[in-house]
Design a protein around this motif. Structure first.
Motif, mmCIF file in Angstrom:
data_model
loop_
_atom_site.group_PDB
_atom_site.id
_atom_site.type_symbol
_atom_site.label_atom_id
_atom_site.label_comp_id
_atom_site.label_asym_id
_atom_site.label_seq_id
_atom_site.Cartn_x
_atom_site.Cartn_y
_atom_site.Cartn_z
ATOM 1 N N ILE A 36 -18.095 -24.169 -28.659
ATOM 2 C CA ILE A 36 -18.614 -24.150 -27.287
ATOM 3 C C ILE A 36 -17.860 -23.137 -26.420
ATOM 4 N N SER A 37 -18.603 -22.313 -25.702
ATOM 5 C CA SER A 37 -18.006 -21.316 -24.805
ATOM 6 C C SER A 37 -17.719 -21.912 -23.430
ATOM 7 N N LEU A 38 -16.576 -21.564 -22.868
ATOM 8 C CA LEU A 38 -16.212 -21.990 -21.525
ATOM 9 C C LEU A 38 -16.326 -20.823 -20.555
ATOM 10 N N ILE A 39 -16.891 -21.102 -19.380
ATOM 11 C CA ILE A 39 -16.950 -20.109 -18.310
ATOM 12 C C ILE A 39 -16.356 -20.739 -17.057
ATOM 13 N N THR A 40 -15.434 -20.034 -16.425
ATOM 14 C CA THR A 40 -14.771 -20.541 -15.228
ATOM 15 C C THR A 40 -15.244 -19.767 -13.998
ATOM 16 N N PRO A 41 -14.988 -20.318 -12.804
ATOM 17 C CA PRO A 41 -15.370 -19.586 -11.584
ATOM 18 C C PRO A 41 -14.687 -18.230 -11.452
ATOM 19 N N THR A 42 -13.579 -18.032 -12.180
ATOM 20 C CA THR A 42 -12.859 -16.754 -12.103
ATOM 21 C C THR A 42 -13.262 -15.797 -13.226
ATOM 22 N N SER A 43 -14.246 -16.184 -14.042
ATOM 23 C CA SER A 43 -14.668 -15.315 -15.158
ATOM 24 C C SER A 43 -15.338 -14.033 -14.661
ATOM 25 N N THR A 44 -15.999 -14.092 -13.508
ATOM 26 C CA THR A 44 -16.666 -12.967 -12.814
ATOM 27 C C THR A 44 -17.338 -11.980 -13.762
ATOM 28 N N ASP A 45 -16.725 -10.802 -13.993
ATOM 29 C CA ASP A 45 -17.383 -9.758 -14.777
ATOM 30 C C ASP A 45 -17.460 -10.078 -16.261
ATOM 31 N N ARG A 46 -16.828 -11.174 -16.704
ATOM 32 C CA ARG A 46 -16.894 -11.578 -18.108
ATOM 33 C C ARG A 46 -18.039 -12.561 -18.357
ATOM 34 N N ILE A 47 -18.670 -13.038 -17.273
ATOM 35 C CA ILE A 47 -19.693 -14.073 -17.422
ATOM 36 C C ILE A 47 -20.821 -13.627 -18.346
ATOM 37 N N SER A 48 -21.336 -12.419 -18.156
ATOM 38 C CA SER A 48 -22.468 -11.963 -18.968
ATOM 39 C C SER A 48 -22.091 -11.897 -20.440
ATOM 40 N N MET A 49 -20.895 -11.400 -20.723
ATOM 41 C CA MET A 49 -20.426 -11.264 -22.106
ATOM 42 C C MET A 49 -20.308 -12.633 -22.787
ATOM 43 N N ILE A 50 -19.722 -13.605 -22.081
ATOM 44 C CA ILE A 50 -19.525 -14.940 -22.658
ATOM 45 C C ILE A 50 -20.865 -15.669 -22.797
ATOM 46 N N ALA A 51 -21.675 -15.607 -21.744
ATOM 47 C CA ALA A 51 -22.939 -16.350 -21.724
ATOM 48 C C ALA A 51 -23.903 -15.886 -22.814
ATOM 49 N N LYS A 52 -23.946 -14.584 -23.051
ATOM 50 C CA LYS A 52 -24.899 -14.042 -24.030
ATOM 51 C C LYS A 52 -24.639 -14.564 -25.445
ATOM 52 N N GLU A 53 -23.390 -14.909 -25.742
ATOM 53 C CA GLU A 53 -23.048 -15.374 -27.088
ATOM 54 C C GLU A 53 -22.918 -16.893 -27.173
ATOM 55 N N ALA A 54 -23.172 -17.593 -26.076
ATOM 56 C CA ALA A 54 -22.973 -19.045 -26.045
ATOM 57 C C ALA A 54 -23.964 -19.778 -26.943
ATOM 58 N N LYS A 55 -23.467 -20.813 -27.604
ATOM 59 C CA LYS A 55 -24.307 -21.662 -28.452
ATOM 60 C C LYS A 55 -24.094 -23.121 -28.060
ATOM 61 N N GLY A 56 -25.091 -23.951 -28.332
ATOM 62 C CA GLY A 56 -24.983 -25.370 -28.007
ATOM 63 C C GLY A 56 -25.214 -25.596 -26.531
ATOM 64 N N PHE A 57 -24.134 -25.515 -25.761
ATOM 65 C CA PHE A 57 -24.220 -25.535 -24.307
ATOM 66 C C PHE A 57 -23.056 -24.747 -23.740
ATOM 67 N N VAL A 58 -23.192 -24.315 -22.499
ATOM 68 C CA VAL A 58 -22.111 -23.599 -21.823
ATOM 69 C C VAL A 58 -21.262 -24.619 -21.067
ATOM 70 N N TYR A 59 -19.974 -24.607 -21.312
ATOM 71 C CA TYR A 59 -19.056 -25.498 -20.606
ATOM 72 C C TYR A 59 -18.630 -24.777 -19.326
ATOM 73 N N CYS A 60 -19.173 -25.230 -18.193
ATOM 74 C CA CYS A 60 -18.874 -24.596 -16.909
ATOM 75 C C CYS A 60 -17.724 -25.334 -16.235
ATOM 76 N N VAL A 61 -16.593 -24.688 -16.140
ATOM 77 C CA VAL A 61 -15.428 -25.289 -15.503
ATOM 78 C C VAL A 61 -15.652 -25.287 -13.992
ATOM 79 N N SER A 62 -15.582 -26.473 -13.369
ATOM 80 C CA SER A 62 -15.984 -26.616 -11.972
ATOM 81 C C SER A 62 -15.003 -26.009 -10.984
ATOM 82 N N SER A 63 -13.713 -25.977 -11.359
ATOM 83 C CA SER A 63 -12.707 -25.438 -10.444
ATOM 84 C C SER A 63 -11.489 -25.013 -11.236
#
Length: 205
Positions: free
Chosen positions: A150-177
């Motif tokens: 599972i891929s994690l994306i945090t609010p500080t991922s900013t310019d890395r969001i597209s890179m991480i999201a495109k390869e995500a499988k299952g579900f995206v773990y969105c860190v709330s804070s």
């Protein structure tokens, strides 16, 4: 099809959200964890995260830190957790993930670890201290044994969001804070913007 994908597709078809719950393995003993998992499954959980206790849980707040400490004092081990999961699989087909630190995988042996995941019925792993750029250290073994990383994306991922999201499988773990897990008096994250940006790049739940 992996149980995680199957469950999420089913819920989407029914226009429902997924309830994903968490328990620290071995806190109170394996029997307590096993009982808790079955009760969660009976009472509406769709997917369950099994926390693997670790001696230095840097991403955790005081509640999960204390649970990990109690579990380790109970001599909880990864081998013991796998044995518990094997017992659970005779009683429930609910999707199960291990939430853990990458050092526990390395110490156990990466290939051995993912083999055991497949053999006992674990569907995915969440490894919060493994940066996306280093995920290849476990990805090949995970894919070989059909375990979703599972891929994690945090609010500080900013310019890395597209890179991480495109390869995500299952579900995206969105860190709330930012910061450790635990209670908050409030959130500064703009969730509409945060989730909206992720959804531009993936249709993974």
């Amino acid at each position: 099809m992996n149980r995680i994908d199957k469950k999420l597709q089913q819920l989407k078809a029914e226009n429902k959200k997924a309830l994903i719950t968490y328990v620290t393995c071995g806190d109170g003993g394996y029997d307590t964890t096993e009982s808790a998992v079955l009760k969660m499954a009976e009472n509406g959980a769709d997917i369950i995260e099994l926390g693997v206790p670790f001696s230095d849980p840097i991403a955790e707040g005081p509640v999960i830190q204390a649970a990990s400490e109690r579990a380790l004092k109970n001599d909880t081990t990864l081998k013991g957790i796998f044995e518990m999961v094997k017992r659970l699989r005779s009683k429930t087909n609910i999707p199960l993930l291990l939430m853990m630190y990458v050092n526990s995988i390395f110490r156990f042996g990466t290939e051995k670890f993912f083999t055991m995941c497949e053999d006992t019925g674990i569907d995915g792993v969440i490894v919060p201290d493994l940066p996306f750029e280093e995920k290849e250290e476990i990805q090949e073994s995970a894919d070989k044994h059909s375990i979703i990383n599972i891929s994690l994306i945090t609010p500080t991922s900013t310019d890395r969001i597209s890179m991480i999201a495109k390869e995500a499988k299952g579900f995206v773990y969105c860190v709330s804070s930012t910061g450790v897990t635990g209670m908050r008096s409030g959130f500064t994250t703009d969730f509409n913007q945060f989730i909206g940006e992720i959804k531009k790049h993936t249709d993974t739940p």
